[in-house]
Each structure stands twice: as structure tokens, then as C-alpha cells.
Design an enzyme around this catalytic site. Structure first.
Site, PDB file in Angstrom:
ATOM      1  N   GLY B  53      -2.321   6.952  37.586  1.00  0.00           N
ATOM      2  CA  GLY B  53      -1.314   7.468  36.520  1.00  0.00           C
ATOM      3  C   GLY B  53      -0.338   8.217  37.129  1.00  0.00           C
ATOM      4  CB  SER B  54       3.248   8.654  37.284  1.00  0.00           C
ATOM      5  OG  SER B  54       3.647   7.791  37.939  1.00  0.00           O
ATOM      6  N   GLY B  55       2.250  11.612  37.130  1.00  0.00           N
ATOM      7  CA  GLY B  55       2.247  12.812  36.551  1.00  0.00           C
ATOM      8  C   GLY B  55       1.109  13.856  37.254  1.00  0.00           C
ATOM      9  CG  HIS B  56      -2.281  12.862  38.011  1.00  0.00           C
ATOM     10  ND1 HIS B  56      -2.591  13.861  37.320  1.00  0.00           N
ATOM     11  CD2 HIS B  56      -2.648  11.846  37.592  1.00  0.00           C
ATOM     12  CE1 HIS B  56      -3.025  13.177  36.098  1.00  0.00           C
ATOM     13  NE2 HIS B  56      -3.105  11.796  36.593  1.00  0.00           N
ATOM     14  CE  LYS B 104      -6.442  10.362  39.611  1.00  0.00           C
ATOM     15  NZ  LYS B 104      -5.684   9.162  40.062  1.00  0.00           N
ATOM     16  CG  ASP B 109      -7.027   4.782  37.133  1.00  0.00           C
ATOM     17  OD1 ASP B 109      -5.868   4.534  37.710  1.00  0.00           O
ATOM     18  OD2 ASP B 109      -7.069   5.716  36.467  1.00  0.00           O
ATOM     19  CG  HIS B 215      -5.307  12.398  32.519  1.00  0.00           C
ATOM     20  ND1 HIS B 215      -6.285  12.372  33.151  1.00  0.00           N
ATOM     21  CD2 HIS B 215      -4.514  11.508  33.205  1.00  0.00           C
ATOM     22  CE1 HIS B 215      -6.371  11.362  34.033  1.00  0.00           C
ATOM     23  NE2 HIS B 215      -5.122  10.982  34.392  1.00  0.00           N
TER      24      HIS B 215
END
Lengths: 328, 328
Positions: B53-56, B104, B109, B215
């Protein structure tokens, strides 16, 4: 106020100790933590010394190393270091070719670096940075503030110093880079100074401070939050008005103030780049990240430098510091 | 919610476009923005592919380049990329030596990378990272979560891949590094997912979430804010309990979640380092900065990897990516 610290009194020295321990191969700490210096000096090279209040990390200590600074003096949070610190740094890193002070235009820094220059036994010159177009004078500055453009001056002049250029030539180059560089910032939140324990300024949930300084100084205007494109438009407009109409190549730095994630900085980068290129300013070099911060402030600044061939070559030259490294 | 964006729908693609434009010499974008890949591939090398996911950011796309990943697949914010993305990435970067997925441990995922592996025409192996010691299962994971230790796996296995080691050997090395790596995080604030528009969790002005996930998943406990030394003590204790009593050398990563300034990260680094060395775990290598973030969350994580000679050499090997670069 929630901050990772043991006490307000020890946050700066403990952070410095951690910084030097983490980068022991590159930097070392001066006596009484007066300055951070390169682990290894280069004899015969003009020594570059900068410094200023803490709270802007990685500026300046993060830029100590090959291709940039020889030493940096950290003050307390948002407070100039003392002339004694600057003098000790200059004496520690001057290997005979003289010292160039790179000073952001704030009254305390200017006064203290001037005093240190007068006290120094060796030859010392000064470059003053004042790249912030937001306001003509500010809380702590007569004339324009020095902000993220300072790192551009440090990088380009630092590379030239590695080529063994002389003090006068380096000072002139620094003036030229500063003169070709313009910045403006925007805050989404205030920062919180540890000793104050509360935000420096109040700002509403939908408000932003356009033209904010890196200590939370007031900017041009308080405005409503808007799209990235609209904000970048106002910021690029303010910068371009000063850089002139001629087409050319530029460096674009999108600098986070520490509380804004990379995802958003890259959105701003894309927006600013499109706007610059629409004005025939081709983005030839780029830097995106948290480099000249304002404690925990959410926000960012744009810096644009008009580049010539020499400046591009010096920007591209190898650099090896804790915060900036390429080519080696 | 104040974020630099044009819309919730476009923040991820616009950020990706900005990222690729800023680092055009290093990375390129796959069709339909399915993945970010190296600008230049190396024939005969096992290709490393990660994603999530994006945001990391900078994880994972910021680690694409020589010495680390060959491609990274970005999902929507905190949402797994699709099997189609992973398959397209694998096909784009497989030069005949096979593909290693670094995943991860989150259910989405794991499932999607498994599907991509089954669909892939070439040879594919997987390394699963699950370094977070905070909790044994979590909101999106069966078993432990994969967090900042993932970058250690990507760096060390990436360096080994440049040496032309085979797929089976690289997968085994990845398992070994993951097994030697433990992490734990702490949140001072929540993050805010753009599409939600409000903080993921409520937290009081003097509270913190010990063991938080990247998250914003719940951790071990909600506790009162405490000194850096006390927080580092709890975190190093949790990590050391898993790494065993033997003296040895370690890598210490102090990773910011994006909203915490470097000044504070270095305070935590100093505190954690002292605590590790008191346990006869000598800090031989260090990394401090924002590498595996959680949107705009204030907080940080500690990651400790037990090092052997081989792992140190691979950690030190040259790397040239947007977010991590040394030795070249």
C-alpha cells in the site's frame, strides 16, 4: 506537547550526541559541543563554516562533510549560536587557506558571525543568504530571511572549495548562487518550540500561512487551504516574479518542514515543475525531502535556482555528508 | 484534514508522477503506473520486486535502484497492489534469472503476491517479512506484521543479488536477515488517511500507542507519554527479549513515521544505542531517518538486526536509489 526527549534542557545536546554517534565516520563533535566538524580535514582548502539555531535539522550539521561544510555551529532551538562557537569552529577547521562563513540573514546570526569574524586570527569572509521572497523584513530579520536556498549555496560553494578555489572567489560564487536563488514556504500547522511547550502560532483547521518563515514567522497572508496546484501556483508565481522572464534551466528544491510526508512533497514537486516549465524554466536538477525544517511544522517550501553550466557541474559534484550524498 | 493534494483520488498517481520525474535518471514508471522500475536493468541478475500500500514512502519505490529493488508496486493508500501489478512488474524486470518477491506480512499483500507468483511464467520465490514484535497478530495480518525491517532485507538481499547469487540462495538469505531482525514502533499521533479525512484513531494529548502498526493498527498498550529514555527502554527491551542474550554486533535503524523531526529521532537513537550497548549488543551500523512511514503520523520505530560479517559487507555495499545511496 509530545516530543521524544528527556528534558527541554537536554534535547539539543542529546540529539547532537546521537547524530555524531550515528555518523562517526563522517563527523566529530567539537569541545563543549560548540560545533560539528568533518572527521577528516583537507589541508589547503578554504574551510566552510555555517550554523544557526537548532530545529532546522538536517541543516546545518547534516551538511558537514566532503563537498559541503567543514563545520557547523548549532545554537539552542531557534537561537543563534554564540561568537565563541563560531570562532572555535573556524580555528578548528582553518588549515591555512581561510574560512568562509555562510550565514542565514537573521539579526542574531549576522551579529554573532560578524563578531566571530572580527575575533578570528585568520582570514574570514562571509556569504549572507536571503532567498525568501515572502516578506521584505521579518520578526528576526532586517531584509529578507535566509531559508532553504542556503543548502544550495552550501552545496555549490562546497564543491568549488574542494577544487581549491580561493576565499575571494568562493565568496563571490556564494553571492552569485544566493542571487540566483528564490524561495517561499507555506505552513499547514505551527511548530512547537520545546521550551514553550505550545504551538508558536494558532491556525485554523482550514487555514494556512502563505510565506511562513522557518521559525514560524508570519508570511504574506493567512489564506484558506487550497489544492496543491493552487498553492504551487501562488508560490511559483512569487518566485518567478523575482527570477525574471528569461527562459533557462533551474534547480527545483521541494523542502519539507518535517511534519509533511514525502507523498505530499512529490505532489507539490510535480505541480511546481509543471508551472516552471510552462514559464520556460526547465527543471534540470531536483531535490525533494526534509532538508531545512522547522521543528515539527507541517508544510513545505519551494526553492528555485537559475542554473548555469558551472553551477550544474558543482551541484553534480560528489558530496558525502550525513544528509546529502551522491557520487561517492 | 490539510494535505498537499489536488484530490483524494489523484494524490497517489500525482505523487508517483512527481517521484519519477524527480528521479528520472534512476527510475521509470510502468504502464498504467502499475509499478516503478529501475531505469536500467542488469541482465542475468535475479530481479527483486516488492510493493504494498502507499503511504509508507519512501518504501518501496524509493528503494528501487542499483543494490536494492528492481521494481516496486504501489497500491492505493494502505491497500495492497493487485496481482496484475505484481505480474506486470515481474515480467518487466525478469531478465532470465528469476524474480524474488519481498512481501510484508499483511493478508492482502500475501494473497496478491501469491496469485502473481502462480500466474508468472518465470521462476519466482518469495521472502515474507514479519519483524514487528509488538503483537502476534493484527488488524490486517495473521502473525506478526512486516515493518521497517523490510528495508534491511531489501538492502542486504539487493546487494547479494548484484553479486549474481541465485534465486534460492537469495531467498534463503532474505529469510535469514528477516529472522535476525526485530522492530517495534510507537505513535504520538494518529495518521490521517486521505479518503477518510479524519485521524485513524483517537489519542489523548498525553497518551501514546506503544507497538503501533504502520497503518495505525493497535499496539501492545496505550500508555502515558514518557521520556525518550523510558520509551527506548521499553522498546529495546521488547526487541532484545527476542534477539537473545548473546553479545554481538547489530544494525540499529531509528525510523520516523513522517511527522517526527530528525532532532527527536537522534535523541531516540542515542537512547537506544546506549541501551543496546549495555546489553553487549554493539551498534556497528546505523540508519536514522524517515524510511518506512505511516502517512503523517508522529512517532518512530526501532529496528535491530543481528549482524554477521557477510551481512555487514552486504549492508556496506554500494546502493543508488532515490532514498538510500552510498558508495557510488
Amino acid at each position: 506537547m509530545k516530543k521524544f526527549m528527556n528534558s527541554v534542557e537536554t534535547i539539543v545536546p542529546e540529539s547532537l550526541d546521537g547524530f555524531v554517534a550515528a555518523h562517526a565516520g563522517l563527523v566529530a563533535l567539537g569541545e563543549n559541543r560548540a560545533f560539528v566538524r568533518r572527521a577528516r580535514l583537507t589541508t589547503g582548502k578554504v574551510a566552510l563554516v555555517s550554523g544557526g539555531g537548532s530545529g532546522h535539522e538536517p541543516l546545518h550539521a547534516g551538511f558537514v562533510g566532503h563537498g559541503m561544510l567543514d563545520a557547523a555551529c548549532p545554537g539552542q532551538v531557534f537561537t543563534s549560536p554564540t561568537p565563541d562557537q563560531m570562532l572555535a569552529a573556524a580555528q578548528a577547521v582553518d588549515t591555512g587557506a581561510g574560512v568562509l562563513f555562510i550565514v542565514k540573514n537573521y539579526e542574531g546570526d549576522v551579529m554573532n558571525f560578524d563578531m566571530a569574524r572580527e575575533m578570528a586570527p585568520g582570514e574570514v569572509a562571509t556569504v549572507l543568504t536571503n532567498d525568501d521572497v515572502a516578506v521584505d523584513s521579518s520578526t528576526y530579520s532586517t531584509g529578507r530571511r535566509g531559508v532553504a536556498g542556503t543548502l544550495v549555496v552550501e552545496k555549490i560553494v562546497g564543491a568549488a572549495a574542494e577544487e581549491r578555489r580561493g576565499l575571494t572567489a568562493l565568496a563571490a560564487l556564494g553571492e552569485r548562487v544566493n542571487g540566483a536563488t528564490r524561495s517561499i514556504g507555506v505552513a499547514l500547522t505551527s511548530c512547537t518550540v520545546p521550551a514553550a511547550g505550545r504551538p508558536t502560532f494558532d491556525i485554523g483547521p482550514d487555514e494556512i500561512e502563505m510565506g511562513v518563515g522557518i521559525h514560524g514567522e508570519p508570511g504574506r497572508r493567512r489564506r484558506a487551504m487550497a489544492s496543491a496546484d493552487a498553492l504551487a501556483g501562488e508560490m511559483v508565481g512569487a518566485i518567478a516574479a523575482e527570477l525574471g522572464e528569461d527562459p533557462g534551466e533551474v534547480l527545483l528544491v521541494v523542502n519539507g518542514f518535517a511534519g509533511t510526508p514525502l507523498m505530499e512533497l512529490y505532489v507539490m514537486y510535480g505541480a511546481a515543475r509543471r508551472l516552471l516549465e510552462a514559464r520556460q524554466l526547465r527543471v534540470a536538477r531536483s531535490l525533494v525531502g526534509n532538508y531545512v525544517t522547522s521543528l515539527d511544522m507541517a508544510g513545505c517550501s519551494l526553492t528555485v535556482t537559475r542554473l548555469d553550466r558551472e553551477m550544474i557541474a558543482l551541484w553534480d559534484a560528489p558530496v558525502l555528508t550525513p544528509a546529502l550524498r551522491w557520487g561517492m
